[in-house]
Design a protein around this motif. Sequence first.
Motif: not given
Length: 172
Positions: A85-100
């Motif tokens: 699932g990490l691969i599918d969430r990469r763009s979301k992580f990138s947009l949030s600068d890898y922050k919660t």
Amino acid sequence: MQDTINHSIEIYTDGSCHTQLCVGAWASIILVNGNVINLSGVVDSTTHNRMEILAVLKALEYIMEKINHPNLKITVVSDSQYVVGLIDRRSKFSLSDYKTKAGNDIRNIDLVLRLFYFTDNLDINFDRIVSNSEVYDPDGSVLRSEQSIEEKEKTKEQGRFFQRLLLFHFKK
């Protein structure tokens, strides 16, 4: 090995952690040119998800260091929904600068960024298989990790941690 390598490599991975002892282990099987390469390790103060992703990373590191060849096509087979699932969430992580949402780093950011480095530099396909708890095949034809708590504790007490945490069974 580099001159005669088949351009297709399969990696089977699994990781596990004893939640009370916080001791985990990971293992990878790399299939390349008819050869089987087994990698494994033990880590203290860890989590299940870290062991799952570390199994993938150690295999990819091995490939980059020992087998590196142009045009490799790598298939990673894992029962970890987290890793796949990490691969599918990469763009979301990138947009949030890898922050919660709370502004903290995502969990396992160090390992996640290493995984993305490999996906940027290698041709990798991720396949998810059913988890161990979902497997009912009595002939052991699906990847499994097995070891009793007693064996883990005995090995830790002896200072060897795990002689072998993960036993892999799969059918080609």
